[in-house]
Scaffold this motif. Structure first.
Motif, PDB file in Angstrom:
ATOM      1  N   LEU A 199       0.828  -1.198   0.000  1.00 15.16           N
ATOM      2  CA  LEU A 199       0.000   0.000   0.000  1.00 15.16           C
ATOM      3  C   LEU A 199       0.866   1.253   0.000  1.00 15.16           C
ATOM      4  O   LEU A 199       0.561   2.215  -0.707  1.00 15.16           O
ATOM      5  CB  LEU A 199      -0.932  -0.003   1.208  1.00 15.16           C
ATOM      6  N   ALA A 200       1.936   1.246   0.746  1.00 20.14           N
ATOM      7  CA  ALA A 200       2.825   2.409   0.801  1.00 20.14           C
ATOM      8  C   ALA A 200       3.472   2.667  -0.558  1.00 20.14           C
ATOM      9  O   ALA A 200       3.612   3.817  -0.981  1.00 20.14           O
ATOM     10  CB  ALA A 200       3.888   2.201   1.869  1.00 20.14           C
ATOM     11  N   ALA A 201       3.829   1.601  -1.263  1.00 19.68           N
ATOM     12  CA  ALA A 201       4.441   1.765  -2.586  1.00 19.68           C
ATOM     13  C   ALA A 201       3.443   2.365  -3.574  1.00 19.68           C
ATOM     14  O   ALA A 201       3.782   3.273  -4.342  1.00 19.68           O
ATOM     15  CB  ALA A 201       4.950   0.425  -3.089  1.00 19.68           C
ATOM     16  N   VAL A 202       2.216   1.884  -3.556  1.00 16.39           N
ATOM     17  CA  VAL A 202       1.180   2.408  -4.451  1.00 16.39           C
ATOM     18  C   VAL A 202       0.851   3.854  -4.093  1.00 16.39           C
ATOM     19  O   VAL A 202       0.712   4.717  -4.965  1.00 16.39           O
ATOM     20  CB  VAL A 202      -0.087   1.524  -4.394  1.00 16.39           C
ATOM     21  N   GLN A 203       0.743   4.153  -2.815  1.00 14.49           N
ATOM     22  CA  GLN A 203       0.440   5.507  -2.371  1.00 14.49           C
ATOM     23  C   GLN A 203       1.539   6.467  -2.799  1.00 14.49           C
ATOM     24  O   GLN A 203       1.260   7.564  -3.269  1.00 14.49           O
ATOM     25  CB  GLN A 203       0.272   5.519  -0.852  1.00 14.49           C
ATOM     26  N   SER A 204       2.784   6.067  -2.660  1.00  5.14           N
ATOM     27  CA  SER A 204       3.909   6.905  -3.066  1.00  5.14           C
ATOM     28  C   SER A 204       3.891   7.157  -4.568  1.00  5.14           C
ATOM     29  O   SER A 204       4.105   8.276  -5.030  1.00  5.14           O
ATOM     30  CB  SER A 204       5.225   6.249  -2.662  1.00  5.14           C
ATOM     31  N   LEU A 205       3.616   6.122  -5.340  1.00  7.56           N
ATOM     32  CA  LEU A 205       3.560   6.262  -6.793  1.00  7.56           C
ATOM     33  C   LEU A 205       2.457   7.228  -7.204  1.00  7.56           C
ATOM     34  O   LEU A 205       2.678   8.117  -8.027  1.00  7.56           O
ATOM     35  CB  LEU A 205       3.331   4.893  -7.447  1.00  7.56           C
ATOM     36  N   LEU A 206       1.270   7.072  -6.629  1.00  8.08           N
ATOM     37  CA  LEU A 206       0.155   7.952  -6.978  1.00  8.08           C
ATOM     38  C   LEU A 206       0.420   9.393  -6.562  1.00  8.08           C
ATOM     39  O   LEU A 206       0.117  10.329  -7.302  1.00  8.08           O
ATOM     40  CB  LEU A 206      -1.137   7.450  -6.339  1.00  8.08           C
ATOM     41  N   THR A 207       0.984   9.594  -5.408  1.00  6.04           N
ATOM     42  CA  THR A 207       1.261  10.944  -4.926  1.00  6.04           C
ATOM     43  C   THR A 207       2.301  11.626  -5.799  1.00  6.04           C
ATOM     44  O   THR A 207       2.121  12.772  -6.216  1.00  6.04           O
ATOM     45  CB  THR A 207       1.741  10.906  -3.461  1.00  6.04           C
ATOM     46  N   ASN A 208       3.390  10.930  -6.104  1.00  2.00           N
ATOM     47  CA  ASN A 208       4.438  11.513  -6.936  1.00  2.00           C
ATOM     48  C   ASN A 208       3.933  11.786  -8.348  1.00  2.00           C
ATOM     49  O   ASN A 208       4.266  12.810  -8.943  1.00  2.00           O
ATOM     50  CB  ASN A 208       5.663  10.600  -6.974  1.00  2.00           C
ATOM     51  N   SER A 209       3.125  10.894  -8.893  1.00  5.45           N
ATOM     52  CA  SER A 209       2.586  11.087 -10.232  1.00  5.45           C
ATOM     53  C   SER A 209       1.629  12.275 -10.259  1.00  5.45           C
ATOM     54  O   SER A 209       1.632  13.054 -11.205  1.00  5.45           O
ATOM     55  CB  SER A 209       1.866   9.831 -10.710  1.00  5.45           C
ATOM     56  N   LEU A 210       0.819  12.408  -9.233  1.00  7.86           N
ATOM     57  CA  LEU A 210      -0.138  13.504  -9.167  1.00  7.86           C
ATOM     58  C   LEU A 210       0.588  14.845  -9.094  1.00  7.86           C
ATOM     59  O   LEU A 210       0.264  15.773  -9.831  1.00  7.86           O
ATOM     60  CB  LEU A 210      -1.065  13.333  -7.967  1.00  7.86           C
ATOM     61  N   ILE A 211       1.563  14.946  -8.243  1.00  9.77           N
ATOM     62  CA  ILE A 211       2.306  16.202  -8.096  1.00  9.77           C
ATOM     63  C   ILE A 211       3.080  16.506  -9.376  1.00  9.77           C
ATOM     64  O   ILE A 211       3.078  17.642  -9.857  1.00  9.77           O
ATOM     65  CB  ILE A 211       3.244  16.137  -6.881  1.00  9.77           C
ATOM     66  N   GLY A 212       3.710  15.495  -9.957  1.00  3.88           N
ATOM     67  CA  GLY A 212       4.449  15.703 -11.198  1.00  3.88           C
ATOM     68  C   GLY A 212       3.549  16.144 -12.332  1.00  3.88           C
ATOM     69  O   GLY A 212       3.880  17.049 -13.103  1.00  3.88           O
ATOM     70  N   GLY A 213       2.396  15.518 -12.460  1.00  7.16           N
ATOM     71  CA  GLY A 213       1.443  15.893 -13.504  1.00  7.16           C
ATOM     72  C   GLY A 213       0.898  17.294 -13.311  1.00  7.16           C
ATOM     73  O   GLY A 213       0.730  18.049 -14.278  1.00  7.16           O
ATOM     74  N   LEU A 214       0.635  17.653 -12.079  1.00  6.16           N
ATOM     75  CA  LEU A 214       0.138  18.996 -11.777  1.00  6.16           C
ATOM     76  C   LEU A 214       1.187  20.054 -12.124  1.00  6.16           C
ATOM     77  O   LEU A 214       0.867  21.070 -12.763  1.00  6.16           O
ATOM     78  CB  LEU A 214      -0.251  19.095 -10.302  1.00  6.16           C
ATOM     79  N   LEU A 215       2.425  19.819 -11.739  1.00  5.00           N
ATOM     80  CA  LEU A 215       3.492  20.763 -12.060  1.00  5.00           C
ATOM     81  C   LEU A 215       3.722  20.859 -13.567  1.00  5.00           C
ATOM     82  O   LEU A 215       3.935  21.957 -14.102  1.00  5.00           O
ATOM     83  CB  LEU A 215       4.786  20.373 -11.356  1.00  5.00           C
ATOM     84  N   ASP A 216       3.663  19.729 -14.263  1.00  6.17           N
ATOM     85  CA  ASP A 216       3.813  19.746 -15.718  1.00  6.17           C
ATOM     86  C   ASP A 216       2.695  20.550 -16.374  1.00  6.17           C
ATOM     87  O   ASP A 216       2.932  21.324 -17.302  1.00  6.17           O
ATOM     88  CB  ASP A 216       3.833  18.328 -16.274  1.00  6.17           C
ATOM     89  N   GLY A 217       1.478  20.375 -15.907  1.00  7.89           N
ATOM     90  CA  GLY A 217       0.346  21.126 -16.448  1.00  7.89           C
ATOM     91  C   GLY A 217       0.490  22.621 -16.234  1.00  7.89           C
ATOM     92  O   GLY A 217       0.210  23.423 -17.135  1.00  7.89           O
ATOM     93  N   ILE A 218       0.936  23.009 -15.045  1.00  4.11           N
ATOM     94  CA  ILE A 218       1.151  24.429 -14.753  1.00  4.11           C
ATOM     95  C   ILE A 218       2.232  25.000 -15.663  1.00  4.11           C
ATOM     96  O   ILE A 218       2.101  26.106 -16.199  1.00  4.11           O
ATOM     97  CB  ILE A 218       1.502  24.626 -13.264  1.00  4.11           C
TER      98      ILE A 218
END
Length: 71
Positions: free
Chosen positions: A11-30
């Motif tokens: 669960l921690a691995a999946v949570q880390s992946l989703l969090t990092n992907s979300l932040i990275g995608g948000l920054l890329d969009g901005i």
């Protein structure tokens, strides 16, 4: 007890992946919005060319990947 620990570890691995992907995608969009705004301020015609090329690229990529065999 080992099974529960293993599940929490997964669960921690999946949570880390989703969090990092979300932040990275948000920054890329901005960044895309900021760069496009700067391009538009510099030259609206050049910005239109960029949009058309990106749309053409996306269309060609979609067309060729839609017909690609699945491995």
């Amino acid at each position: 007890m080992g099974d529960i620990t293993s599940r929490f570890g997964s669960l921690a691995a999946v949570q880390s992946l989703l969090t990092n992907s979300l932040i990275g995608g948000l920054l890329d969009g901005i960044m895309v919005v900021i760069v496009f705004a700067m391009m538009y301020l510099y030259s609206p015609q050049l910005s239109l060319v960029v949009i058309l090329v990106v749309l053409l690229y996306a269309l060609l990529r979609w067309a060729f990947l839609a017909n690609a065999p699945a491995y």
